[in-house]
Enzyme design. Structure first.
Site, PDB file in Angstrom:
ATOM      1  CG  HIS A   1      -5.930   1.742   5.019  1.00 30.31           C
ATOM      2  ND1 HIS A   1      -5.519   2.676   5.767  1.00 30.31           N
ATOM      3  CD2 HIS A   1      -4.991   0.758   4.741  1.00 30.31           C
ATOM      4  CE1 HIS A   1      -4.370   2.480   6.151  1.00 30.31           C
ATOM      5  NE2 HIS A   1      -3.862   1.344   5.633  1.00 30.31           N
TER       6      HIS A   1
ATOM      7  CB  SER B   1       4.933  -1.815  11.653  1.00 30.54           C
ATOM      8  OG  SER B   1       4.638  -0.312  12.380  1.00 30.54           O
TER       9      SER B   1
ATOM     10  CD  GLU C   1      -3.049   5.449   6.567  1.00 33.36           C
ATOM     11  OE1 GLU C   1      -2.847   5.544   5.358  1.00 33.36           O
ATOM     12  OE2 GLU C   1      -2.296   4.985   7.035  1.00 33.36           O
TER      13      GLU C   1
ATOM     14  CE  LYS D   1      -0.068   3.394   4.746  1.00 43.08           C
ATOM     15  NZ  LYS D   1      -0.179   3.236   6.319  1.00 43.08           N
TER      16      LYS D   1
ATOM     17  N   GLY E   1       2.224   2.111  10.743  1.00 44.53           N
ATOM     18  CA  GLY E   1       3.131   3.372  10.666  1.00 44.53           C
ATOM     19  C   GLY E   1       3.846   3.869  12.004  1.00 44.53           C
TER      20      GLY E   1
ATOM     21  CD  GLU F   1      -3.534  -2.691   7.182  1.00 44.15           C
ATOM     22  OE1 GLU F   1      -2.648  -2.777   6.752  1.00 44.15           O
ATOM     23  OE2 GLU F   1      -4.478  -1.825   6.847  1.00 44.15           O
TER      24      GLU F   1
ATOM     25  CG  ASN G   1      -1.746   1.285   1.300  1.00 46.88           C
ATOM     26  OD1 ASN G   1      -1.601   2.186   0.618  1.00 46.88           O
ATOM     27  ND2 ASN G   1      -2.175   1.526   2.592  1.00 46.88           N
TER      28      ASN G   1
HETATM   29  P1  PGA Z   1       2.657   0.305   7.852  1.00 46.28           P
HETATM   30  O1  PGA Z   1       1.245   0.679   6.938  1.00 46.28           O
HETATM   31  O2  PGA Z   1       3.264  -0.915   7.045  1.00 46.28           O
HETATM   32  O3  PGA Z   1       3.395   1.426   7.172  1.00 46.28           O
HETATM   33  O4  PGA Z   1       2.682   0.195   9.168  1.00 46.28           O
HETATM   34  C1  PGA Z   1       0.383  -0.486   6.644  1.00 46.28           C
HETATM   35  C2  PGA Z   1      -0.749  -0.109   6.328  1.00 46.28           C
HETATM   36  O5  PGA Z   1      -1.396   1.129   6.735  1.00 46.28           O
HETATM   37  O6  PGA Z   1      -1.503  -0.937   5.322  1.00 46.28           O
END
Ligand code: PGA
Length: 231
Positions: free
Chosen positions: A83, A189, A85, A8, A159, A153, A6
């Site tokens: 997601h 992560s 976010e 983003k 993140g 997740e 992803n």
């Molecule tokens: P990250 O993000 O690996 O940077 O923690 C995962 C995600 O949001 O899909």
């Protein structure tokens, strides 16, 4: 085993370079989810390409949205939906996520539907309740569709550099699967140095990788770890 990157709101790596790097990794389905502006470059590089979100209508007055048919016309294979976010910063609800997932599947796209609890919810002992509400919304709309994959997740691990332990991931994945019997990816992560132990858990069917998918070497290393776990 499925490894999805992803990107983003980042331009991400060079698609042909990434495609060449992951081409030889056997036994792993590699997916990239770039921002909309990079979809065509990823498709043209031969990468299995997903959008990061998709609307439920084929067209209409929905400023800022993109439809399943529009994505399919570009050669895009699927989409993320729900997601954290999107839920946190853009007010997406379980009902909206379910509509997006259902419409995308009906239009022939594959879907990775994301679920996960916040730190506060986990601390309050509400992890299962939250997951149940999120998964039930998708299940009620889509059923155990064969082009539907879930991603667990935990929001507190995205993140942040804080990863769920393999045991925590396994427990949550087993619970999600008990609600909806589809493959479940772990996200939060995931890095080259923790991928193998997470992916070795029996209920972990792959990973949704954010930050580490922006670097070709890191992403390839995670894909190689997945190939080694279940060759
Ligand atoms: P990250 O993000 O690996 O940077 O923690 C995962 C995600 O949001 O899909």
């Amino acid at each position: 085993m499925l490894i999805a990157g992803n990107w983003k709101m980042f331009d991400g790596p060079d698609p042909p370079e990434l495609a060449a790097r992951v081409a030889g990794i056997a036994g792993v389905d590699v997916i990239v989810a770039p921002p909309y502006t990079r979809l065509v470059a990823c498709v043209e590089a031969g990468l299995t390409t997903y959008a990061q979100n998709v609307h439920w209508e084929p067209q209409g007055a929905y400023t800022g949205e993109v439809s399943p048919a529009m994505l399919r016309a570009l050669g895009v294979r699927g989409s993320l939906v729900g997601h954290s976010e999107r839920r946190q910063y853009f007010g997406e609800t379980d009902a909206g996520v379910a509509r997006r997932a259902h419409a995308a599947l009906a239009a022939g796209l594959d879907v990775i539907a994301c679920v996960g609890e916040t730190q506060e919810e986990r601390d309050a002992g509400d992890m299962e309740t939250v997951l149940r509400i999120q998964v039930d919304a998708v299940r009620d709309a889509c059923g155990p569709h064969d082009r539907l994959v879930l991603a667990y997740e935990p929001v507190w691990a995205i993140g942040t550099g804080r990863t769920a332990t393999p045991e925590m991931a396994e427990e949550a994945h087993a619970f999600v699967k008990s609600l909806l019997d589809r493959p479940v990816l772990y996200g939060g992560s995931v890095k080259p140095d923790n991928a193998a132990e997470l992916l070795a858990q029996p209920s972990v069917d792959g990973a949704l990788v954010g930050g580490a998918s922006l670097d070709v070497d890191s992403f390839a290393a995670i894909c190689e770890a997945a190939a080694a776990v279940r060759p």
